[in-house]
Design an enzyme around this catalytic site. Sequence first.
Site, PDB file in Angstrom:
ATOM      1  N   GLN A 101      -8.354   5.968   1.362  1.00  0.00           N
ATOM      2  CA  GLN A 101      -7.408   5.223   2.197  1.00  0.00           C
ATOM      3  C   GLN A 101      -6.074   5.977   2.260  1.00  0.00           C
ATOM      4  OE1 GLN A 101      -5.214   1.545   0.953  1.00  0.00           O
ATOM      5  NE2 GLN A 101      -6.638   0.534   2.346  1.00  0.00           N
ATOM      6  N   TYR A 171       2.741  -2.793   4.859  1.00  0.00           N
ATOM      7  CA  TYR A 171       3.103  -1.385   4.964  1.00  0.00           C
ATOM      8  C   TYR A 171       3.380  -1.003   6.427  1.00  0.00           C
ATOM      9  CZ  TYR A 171       1.711  -1.096   0.073  1.00  0.00           C
ATOM     10  OH  TYR A 171       1.619  -1.292  -1.293  1.00  0.00           O
ATOM     11  N   ARG A 219      -8.112  -0.704   7.682  1.00  0.00           N
ATOM     12  CA  ARG A 219      -7.842  -1.959   6.972  1.00  0.00           C
ATOM     13  C   ARG A 219      -6.790  -2.717   7.766  1.00  0.00           C
ATOM     14  NH1 ARG A 219      -7.204  -3.422   0.517  1.00  0.00           N
ATOM     15  NH2 ARG A 219      -8.958  -4.838   0.779  1.00  0.00           N
ATOM     16  N   ARG A 313     -10.915  -7.481  -8.087  1.00  0.00           N
ATOM     17  CA  ARG A 313     -10.470  -7.753  -9.452  1.00  0.00           C
ATOM     18  C   ARG A 313     -11.617  -7.952 -10.440  1.00  0.00           C
ATOM     19  NH1 ARG A 313      -5.964 -11.727  -7.191  1.00  0.00           N
ATOM     20  NH2 ARG A 313      -7.282 -11.380  -5.372  1.00  0.00           N
TER      21      ARG A 313
END
Length: 330
Positions: A101, A171, A219, A313
């Site tokens: 990424q 971002y 993404r 996670r």
Amino acid sequence: MSYLLKSLENCKLTLNNRLVMPPMATSKSDQNGKVSKDILDYYDEKSRGGYISLIIIEHSFITLAGKASERQLSIAEDTTIERLKELSNIIHKNGSKTVMQINHAGSSTNKEITGLNPVGPSAIINPNSSIVPDELSINEIKNIILEFKNAARRVKESGFDGVEIHSAHGYLLNQFFSPLTNKRNDEYGGGLLGRIKIHLDIIKAVRDVVGDDFPILLRLGASDNIEGGITIEDSKIAAVAFEKAGVDILDISGGFCRFIIPGNTSQGYFSPLSESIKEVVSIPVLLTGGITKVEAAENLLSSEKADLIGVARAIYKDSKWAQKAIESFK
């Protein structure tokens, strides 16, 4: 047969099952952003046995001005390629495929990290910080597009199976897409199509350098979950445009709400977003968000909420999670 065990075919990125380890920042690079022994060991442990079909390497900065945090991986220079080849080789030897990424933080960084004033589409405060960035000029935007292009070339030269463009979690590309932070009145702002023009330009530039057969993922922060921000209706229009531009897989997550929905701890809490996107595109859709149980992954696939399931996670906490999940069906 389990939906999770089905191979993914009819896609440039063929996979032996539907389980993905999504990108998670480790802060394990060396001081220069290069791959360290800690990173090699970490991904070796996670990919061992090849139970995870696809491992997406954590967001890596394309230029120092876009560096988000200390010890973040770099894809900003050709000198990173040699060590990145070691990383892709380890994951391949373990039996998984891997994508890297690439990202620019925009105003989601600060001068202490980069030594530079943060930049953004407009001089508008970032909802996730107190930063007011410098507004990018057209020439600076063109240079960022070139930096994404060069980063994608490095990803391919490093032996990865594809590249993922990061437009989520507040971002830079999320900042361009969101009406909260993009108040431009030139070709890179205004209406929705203006706000995604930088995405389309980057996709074209990346495709030009990696060739027709190299998979491009994106993404997408499909909702800011903030009043006046990106909505799922916006993202459905954007998703169609991204597919047409050449994106091969859409990886659905949050926008300025990042990778959580406050107060929502359900399994696959972004599934209303991925389901809506899946209805308007023909390319595979990846869903991540709170998925810790193999039964939940199976149900999300069987109910066509997504084509691929990202488990973050749970795999971070337990490197044997994928092995136990896959073997539970055998």
